[in-house]
Design a protein around this motif. Structure first.
Motif, PDB file in Angstrom:
ATOM      1  N   UNK A 137      28.295  14.746 -20.123  1.00 13.36           N
ATOM      2  CA  UNK A 137      26.933  15.286 -20.080  1.00 13.36           C
ATOM      3  C   UNK A 137      26.506  15.623 -18.660  1.00 13.36           C
ATOM      4  N   UNK A 138      26.912  14.778 -17.708  1.00 18.93           N
ATOM      5  CA  UNK A 138      26.434  14.930 -16.331  1.00 18.93           C
ATOM      6  C   UNK A 138      27.524  15.301 -15.332  1.00 18.93           C
ATOM      7  N   UNK A 139      28.778  15.048 -15.680  1.00 15.99           N
ATOM      8  CA  UNK A 139      29.864  15.264 -14.732  1.00 15.99           C
ATOM      9  C   UNK A 139      30.124  14.089 -13.815  1.00 15.99           C
ATOM     10  N   UNK A 140      29.355  13.016 -13.962  1.00 18.85           N
ATOM     11  CA  UNK A 140      29.570  11.843 -13.110  1.00 18.85           C
ATOM     12  C   UNK A 140      30.955  11.254 -13.375  1.00 18.85           C
ATOM     13  N   UNK A 141      31.744  11.055 -12.321  1.00 18.39           N
ATOM     14  CA  UNK A 141      33.072  10.478 -12.525  1.00 18.39           C
ATOM     15  C   UNK A 141      32.989   9.038 -13.007  1.00 18.39           C
ATOM     16  N   UNK A 142      33.989   8.620 -13.786  1.00 17.77           N
ATOM     17  CA  UNK A 142      34.019   7.247 -14.287  1.00 17.77           C
ATOM     18  C   UNK A 142      34.398   6.256 -13.200  1.00 17.77           C
ATOM     19  N   UNK A 143      35.163   6.729 -12.231  1.00 18.71           N
ATOM     20  CA  UNK A 143      35.607   5.850 -11.152  1.00 18.71           C
ATOM     21  C   UNK A 143      34.891   6.148  -9.852  1.00 18.71           C
ATOM     22  N   UNK A 144      35.541   5.789  -8.767  1.00 21.66           N
ATOM     23  CA  UNK A 144      34.937   5.917  -7.434  1.00 21.66           C
ATOM     24  C   UNK A 144      34.956   7.369  -6.963  1.00 21.66           C
ATOM     25  N   UNK A 145      34.252   7.625  -5.850  1.00 21.90           N
ATOM     26  CA  UNK A 145      34.139   9.001  -5.366  1.00 21.90           C
ATOM     27  C   UNK A 145      33.828   8.965  -3.872  1.00 21.90           C
ATOM     28  N   UNK A 146      34.735   9.559  -3.089  1.00 23.63           N
ATOM     29  CA  UNK A 146      34.541   9.698  -1.645  1.00 23.63           C
ATOM     30  C   UNK A 146      34.825  11.151  -1.291  1.00 23.63           C
ATOM     31  N   UNK A 147      33.915  11.767  -0.543  1.00 25.79           N
ATOM     32  CA  UNK A 147      34.119  13.179  -0.165  1.00 25.79           C
ATOM     33  C   UNK A 147      33.677  13.396   1.275  1.00 25.79           C
ATOM     34  N   UNK A 148      34.542  14.066   2.036  1.00 27.35           N
ATOM     35  CA  UNK A 148      34.260  14.395   3.431  1.00 27.35           C
ATOM     36  C   UNK A 148      33.861  13.168   4.239  1.00 27.35           C
ATOM     37  N   UNK A 187      37.531   3.578   5.297  1.00 27.22           N
ATOM     38  CA  UNK A 187      38.517   4.337   6.070  1.00 27.22           C
ATOM     39  C   UNK A 187      39.020   5.562   5.316  1.00 27.22           C
ATOM     40  N   UNK A 188      38.411   5.851   4.168  1.00 25.08           N
ATOM     41  CA  UNK A 188      38.848   6.985   3.348  1.00 25.08           C
ATOM     42  C   UNK A 188      38.078   8.253   3.703  1.00 25.08           C
ATOM     43  N   UNK A 189      38.787   9.361   3.763  1.00 27.31           N
ATOM     44  CA  UNK A 189      38.167  10.664   3.954  1.00 27.31           C
ATOM     45  C   UNK A 189      37.842  11.316   2.622  1.00 27.31           C
ATOM     46  N   UNK A 190      38.761  11.169   1.650  1.00 26.40           N
ATOM     47  CA  UNK A 190      38.592  11.705   0.300  1.00 26.40           C
ATOM     48  C   UNK A 190      39.164  10.680  -0.681  1.00 26.40           C
ATOM     49  N   UNK A 191      38.535  10.526  -1.850  1.00 32.86           N
ATOM     50  CA  UNK A 191      39.096   9.649  -2.889  1.00 32.86           C
ATOM     51  C   UNK A 191      38.473   9.973  -4.235  1.00 32.86           C
ATOM     52  N   UNK A 192      39.310   9.959  -5.251  1.00 36.80           N
ATOM     53  CA  UNK A 192      38.870  10.133  -6.631  1.00 36.80           C
ATOM     54  C   UNK A 192      39.509   9.049  -7.484  1.00 36.80           C
ATOM     55  N   UNK A 193      38.805   8.635  -8.543  1.00 39.64           N
ATOM     56  CA  UNK A 193      39.291   7.576  -9.405  1.00 39.64           C
ATOM     57  C   UNK A 193      40.353   8.045 -10.372  1.00 39.64           C
ATOM     58  N   UNK A 194      40.948   7.069 -11.040  1.00 37.33           N
ATOM     59  CA  UNK A 194      41.960   7.343 -12.050  1.00 37.33           C
ATOM     60  C   UNK A 194      41.938   6.289 -13.131  1.00 37.33           C
ATOM     61  N   UNK A 195      42.815   6.439 -14.096  1.00 34.63           N
ATOM     62  CA  UNK A 195      42.924   5.497 -15.209  1.00 34.63           C
ATOM     63  C   UNK A 195      43.948   4.419 -14.933  1.00 34.63           C
ATOM     64  N   UNK A 196      44.747   4.056 -15.912  1.00 33.11           N
ATOM     65  CA  UNK A 196      45.707   2.970 -15.741  1.00 33.11           C
ATOM     66  C   UNK A 196      46.786   3.282 -14.704  1.00 33.11           C
ATOM     67  N   UNK A 197      47.270   2.239 -14.040  1.00 35.87           N
ATOM     68  CA  UNK A 197      48.441   2.350 -13.187  1.00 35.87           C
ATOM     69  C   UNK A 197      49.666   2.431 -14.092  1.00 35.87           C
ATOM     70  N   UNK A 198      50.523   3.420 -13.866  1.00 40.03           N
ATOM     71  CA  UNK A 198      51.691   3.633 -14.712  1.00 40.03           C
ATOM     72  C   UNK A 198      52.974   3.081 -14.095  1.00 40.03           C
ATOM     73  N   UNK A 199      53.102   3.260 -12.790  1.00 40.36           N
ATOM     74  CA  UNK A 199      54.284   2.791 -12.060  1.00 40.36           C
ATOM     75  C   UNK A 199      53.798   2.113 -10.794  1.00 40.36           C
TER      76      UNK A 199
END
Length: 303
Positions: A137-148, A187-199
């Motif tokens: 509905x809003x586009x809000x990510x489910x996980x974390x968000x770091x930009x610039x 210390x992050x410049x950019x970051x986006x969330x994800x789902x389960x760790x696979x490997x």
């Protein structure tokens, strides 16, 4: 009656000839020549491919290779998978979080449209995949968000939102879990969330989600090779989808020592700047039948 008996040997001879022709036809079936080393690795070790129908390998731009595979799964279903192998240490390539209108506010936009707002005269968007799960509905990510370099969101919607990928301010690419994000967020410049760790640590992790869907995954290794992978689904004759366990098996077979699942289903988008024309092309077939507007994406830029 006698004439009918005379016909029996002739009919048997014709039947034998027919069977012989069928055997010759099977024996003369063309042998598939596998073009991509990634196809061979997956076929040899992932346990997901019963037969490769065909594959292609080509250079999107120096440092980015695309592999497309049409195969029969071990369950007997038609499948299509698209893979980018990216040399993140190649001069001029850079990973960037793509967002709607290249802004920090929450919104939704297709991956090609995001690229339009990110590209400029000095930098071209060469490839991209969709990224984090999001509120439709809003586009809000489910996980974390770091930009610039600005930390915008540090919360997680649910247990499925368990991982992230990011670029440190020193340029290092990192994939980790919630605890690692808390440790590195400033210390992050950019970051986006994800789902389960696979490997993790070169080991495939056990998953509880056994559903078969279109999937997007991201993996990398210590040598700086990154893998974007999209497996199409929800189309019986074209491609049926995959579990996240098998997605992890494919990413490990490619060479990933760490890998995560990101948003899939109708969101799964695999885009390149086509090497034969200066246009963005979505190479997979999103299951909605058109490109879905998503919350964010990962873009590969070239100077």
């Amino acid at each position: 009656m006698l004439e009918r008996l005379k016909l029996i040997p002739i009919l048997l001879l014709l039947a034998a000839a027919s069977v012989s022709c069928e055997k010759d036809s099977v024996a003369q079936a063309p042998v598939v020549t596998i073009e991509s080393p990634l196809t061979q690795r997956i076929a040899d070790s992932a346990g997901v491919i019963a037969q490769v129908f065909n594959d292609t390998l080509f250079e999107v731009t120096p440092g980015i290779m695309e592999t497309d595979i049409h195969y029969l799964s071990t369950e007997g279903y038609s499948m299509h998978v698209f893979i980018l192998e990216i040399d993140t240490k190649h001069p001029g390539l850079k990973l960037k979080a793509g967002t709607p209108y290249n802004a920090s506010a929450y919104a939704m936009q297709t991956v090609p449209d995001m690229a339009k707002y990110l590209e400029n005269g000095n930098t071209k968007v060469m490839a991209a995949v969709n990224a984090d799960f999001f509120n439709t509905s809003t586009g809000e990510p489910r996980g974390i968000f770091v930009k610039d370099g600005k930390v915008i969101k540090t919360t997680w919607a649910n247990t499925r939102s368990a991982t992230f990928m990011g670029i440190m301010k020193n340029g290092e690419i990192v994939i980790g879990d919630r605890a690692e994000f808390a440790e590195k967020q400033n210390d992050l410049q950019e970051a986006l969330g994800g789902g389960p760790m696979l490997v993790r640590d070169n080991q495939i992790l056990t998953q509880t989600d056994l559903t078969v869907e279109p999937r997007t995954g991201i993996g990398m290794n210590a040598q700086g090779k990154m893998y974007f992978i999209v497996v199409d689904g929800r189309s019986f004759y074209y491609s049926n989808g995959i579990t996240i366990t098998k997605l992890g098996q494919m990413l490990k077979a490619c060479g990933s020592t760490i890998a995560i699942n990101v948003d899939g289903g109708g969101s799964s988008t695999f885009m390149i700047k086509h090497p034969l024309a200066d246009v963005w092309q979505v190479r997979n077939r999103p299951s909605d039948g058109t490109n879905r507007a998503v919350g964010n994406a990962w873009m590969i830029l070239a100077n």
